[in-house]
Design an enzyme around this catalytic site. Structure first.
Site, PDB file in Angstrom:
ATOM      1  N   CYS A  80      77.972 -36.705 122.559  1.00 28.46           N
ATOM      2  CA  CYS A  80      78.059 -38.143 122.305  1.00 28.46           C
ATOM      3  C   CYS A  80      79.170 -38.505 121.326  1.00 28.46           C
ATOM      4  CB  CYS A  80      76.716 -38.654 121.793  1.00 28.46           C
ATOM      5  SG  CYS A  80      75.352 -38.288 122.930  1.00 28.46           S
TER       6      CYS A  80
ATOM      7  N   LYS B 184      62.906 -44.295 120.863  1.00 24.65           N
ATOM      8  CA  LYS B 184      63.114 -43.624 122.145  1.00 24.65           C
ATOM      9  C   LYS B 184      62.879 -42.128 122.000  1.00 24.65           C
ATOM     10  CE  LYS B 184      66.784 -42.524 125.317  1.00 24.65           C
ATOM     11  NZ  LYS B 184      68.198 -42.446 125.512  1.00 24.65           N
TER      12      LYS B 184
ATOM     13  N   GLU C 271      65.782 -44.038 109.335  1.00 25.52           N
ATOM     14  CA  GLU C 271      66.796 -44.394 110.342  1.00 25.52           C
ATOM     15  C   GLU C 271      66.715 -45.890 110.673  1.00 25.52           C
ATOM     16  OE1 GLU C 271      69.277 -43.155 111.825  1.00 25.52           O
ATOM     17  OE2 GLU C 271      69.139 -40.982 111.928  1.00 25.52           O
TER      18      GLU C 271
ATOM     19  N   LYS D  36      66.092 -42.318 117.717  1.00 21.52           N
ATOM     20  CA  LYS D  36      66.259 -41.656 119.005  1.00 21.52           C
ATOM     21  C   LYS D  36      66.093 -40.158 118.783  1.00 21.52           C
ATOM     22  CE  LYS D  36      69.473 -40.878 122.803  1.00 21.52           C
ATOM     23  NZ  LYS D  36      70.730 -41.260 123.444  1.00 21.52           N
TER      24      LYS D  36
ATOM     25  N   ARG E 250      69.884 -37.183 132.558  1.00 16.07           N
ATOM     26  CA  ARG E 250      71.145 -36.445 132.397  1.00 16.07           C
ATOM     27  C   ARG E 250      71.711 -36.032 133.746  1.00 16.07           C
ATOM     28  NH1 ARG E 250      69.683 -33.217 126.838  1.00 16.07           N
ATOM     29  NH2 ARG E 250      69.600 -35.120 125.577  1.00 16.07           N
TER      30      ARG E 250
ATOM     31  N   TYR F 133      62.110 -48.036 133.862  1.00 18.10           N
ATOM     32  CA  TYR F 133      62.468 -47.938 135.282  1.00 18.10           C
ATOM     33  C   TYR F 133      61.363 -48.514 136.165  1.00 18.10           C
ATOM     34  CZ  TYR F 133      65.808 -44.823 133.084  1.00 18.10           C
ATOM     35  OH  TYR F 133      66.790 -44.325 132.259  1.00 18.10           O
TER      36      TYR F 133
ATOM     37  N   CYS G 256      78.781 -39.817 125.838  1.00 17.62           N
ATOM     38  CA  CYS G 256      78.395 -38.581 126.533  1.00 17.62           C
ATOM     39  C   CYS G 256      78.632 -38.612 128.047  1.00 17.62           C
ATOM     40  CB  CYS G 256      76.952 -38.200 126.212  1.00 17.62           C
ATOM     41  SG  CYS G 256      75.717 -39.360 126.805  1.00 17.62           S
TER      42      CYS G 256
ATOM     43  N   SER H 287      63.434 -41.566 131.312  1.00 21.42           N
ATOM     44  CA  SER H 287      63.440 -41.014 132.666  1.00 21.42           C
ATOM     45  C   SER H 287      62.347 -39.967 132.914  1.00 21.42           C
ATOM     46  CB  SER H 287      64.813 -40.416 132.969  1.00 21.42           C
ATOM     47  OG  SER H 287      65.150 -39.416 132.020  1.00 21.42           O
TER      48      SER H 287
ATOM     49  N   ARG I 248      71.633 -31.673 121.533  1.00 17.04           N
ATOM     50  CA  ARG I 248      71.980 -32.842 120.719  1.00 17.04           C
ATOM     51  C   ARG I 248      71.245 -32.860 119.370  1.00 17.04           C
ATOM     52  NH1 ARG I 248      74.794 -35.032 124.716  1.00 17.04           N
ATOM     53  NH2 ARG I 248      73.877 -35.994 126.585  1.00 17.04           N
TER      54      ARG I 248
HETATM   55  C1  PBG Z   1      73.076 -41.451 126.238  1.00 20.55           C
HETATM   56  C2  PBG Z   1      71.691 -41.766 126.667  1.00 20.55           C
HETATM   57  C3  PBG Z   1      70.671 -40.896 127.112  1.00 20.55           C
HETATM   58  C4  PBG Z   1      69.602 -41.717 127.504  1.00 20.55           C
HETATM   59  C5  PBG Z   1      69.975 -43.022 127.259  1.00 20.55           C
HETATM   60  N1  PBG Z   1      71.261 -43.040 126.722  1.00 20.55           N
HETATM   61  C6  PBG Z   1      70.655 -39.434 127.267  1.00 20.55           C
HETATM   62  C7  PBG Z   1      70.777 -38.568 126.085  1.00 20.55           C
HETATM   63  O1  PBG Z   1      70.793 -38.993 124.936  1.00 20.55           O
HETATM   64  O2  PBG Z   1      70.904 -37.353 126.322  1.00 20.55           O
HETATM   65  C8  PBG Z   1      68.297 -41.256 128.101  1.00 20.55           C
HETATM   66  C9  PBG Z   1      67.594 -42.265 128.978  1.00 20.55           C
HETATM   67  C10 PBG Z   1      66.497 -41.717 129.828  1.00 20.55           C
HETATM   68  O3  PBG Z   1      66.139 -40.525 129.770  1.00 20.55           O
HETATM   69  O4  PBG Z   1      65.949 -42.518 130.597  1.00 20.55           O
HETATM   70  N2  PBG Z   1      73.246 -40.971 124.972  1.00 20.55           N
END
Ligand code: PBG
Length: 324
Positions: free
Chosen positions: A130, A248, A233, A195, A205, A313, A122, A274, A217
């Protein structure tokens, strides 16, 4: 035997007593710190959407990695921001792509630091999805080959662990095959197994420039409402050869982590994403919460739910606080 024989407060009377009966804690060894790498030299620019998180070029990244290793953090998770994007995300699997270069530089400068790479398209595709897009849809099977090539190119550069985050079906198996056929039998796979299609990725993003240009997504990432599906999964990824599975985001999904702990024996990672990070940072900046206490409470809750590893983080701050 109830009150007055049993008094729960007896073991809460002092700090030492509380420490003795504490059931969970977060060690710096449990943490993985995410890093964002860009092209260029001498770049260290704070990401506007993520206070305290930076874009680094490979040189400044190495300096930062030395600092991270000195703090005792065992691993970093690498994300790349390419020079150019196209329909097929070519830089994701280019031998001299940004992540491949960064991995080589890190392994040269700080060989003891475990380098995990995010494997996804992505950040590299012009449409921000992705996988490969055909007639407005992200197509699964044609994407697998590119995901496997990306993982292999990271292994060739020296990655210790590859972490596919694309959520295509079957990717763990094709990555394992590609690694093994090319002699990388010892490179591990940490799969983003459960995820979710979460709004908590918003700040990331911006940081990675990977918001989808159309749609969202939800045809490949999981529906946040689904708990049993997460178990499927996770079981599938373990079957396909995942060495570590990930849940996640973390906080709104502690039940998923707890279920995973009960059903699989592989190590479990949780990604404190994030949006979760930014909520704490902004509330702390406004003086609404005590940052340190809130972070310790959050990370401890993720461990209590059953995660072995936490991608966060907050890792550098947490490690520095342990040394105070
Ligand atoms: C990529 C990816 C993402 C994150 C980690 N790998 C973004 C998404 O899936 O849109 C998010 C990490 C975060 O928010 O800290 N596919």
């Amino acid at each position: 035997m109830a009150y007055p024989i049993n008094r729960m407060r007896r073991l809460r009377r002092s700090d030492a007593l509380r420490r003795m009966v504490r059931e969970n804690s977060v060690a710096v060894d449990n943490l993985i710190y995410p890093l964002f790498v860009v092209h260029g030299i001498d770049v260290k620019v704070e990401i506007p959407s993520m206070p305290g998180v930076y874009h680094f070029s490979t040189d400044t990244l190495c300096t930062e990695a030395e600092h991270i290793a000195r703090l005792g953090i065992p691993a970093v998770l690498l994300f790349g921001i390419p020079a150019a994007k196209d329909e097929k995300g070519s830089e994701a699997y280019a031998p001299d792509g940004i992540v491949q270069r960064a991995v080589r530089a890190l392994k040269k400068t700080v060989p003891e630091l475990v380098v995990v790479t995010d494997v996804c398209l992505c950040e590299y595709t012009s449409h921000g999805h992705c996988g490969i897009v055909k007639d407005g849809e992200v197509v699964n099977d044609e994407t697998l080959d590119l995901i496997a090539r990306t993982a292999l190119s990271h292994a060739e550069a020296g990655a210790d662990i590859v972490a596919p985050s694309d959520m295509m079906d079957g990717r763990v198996g094709v990555i394992r095959d590609a690694l093994d056929e090319n002699g990388f039998t010892d490179v591990a796979i940490m799969s983003y197994a459960a995820k979710f299609a979460s709004s908590f990725y918003g700040p990331f993003r911006d940081a990675a420039g990977c918001a989808p240009k159309f749609g969202d997504r939800s045809t490949y990432q999981m529906d946040p409402a689904n708990r049993r599906e997460a178990a499927r999964e996770i079981a599938l990824d373990v079957d396909e050869g995942a060495d570590i599975i990930m849940v996640k985001p973390a906080l709104a999904y502690l039940d998923i982590i707890s279920d995973a702990r009960a059903s699989v024996d592989v190590p479990i990672a949780a990604y404190n994403v994030s949006g979760e990070y930014c909520m704490v940072k902004l509330a702390a900046a406004k003086g609404l919460v005590d940052e340190k206490r809130v972070v310790v409470e959050i990370l401890t809750s993720i461990r209590r739910a059953g995660a072995d590893l936490i991608i966060t983080y907050h890792a550098k701050d947490y490690a520095a606080w342990q040394r105070e």
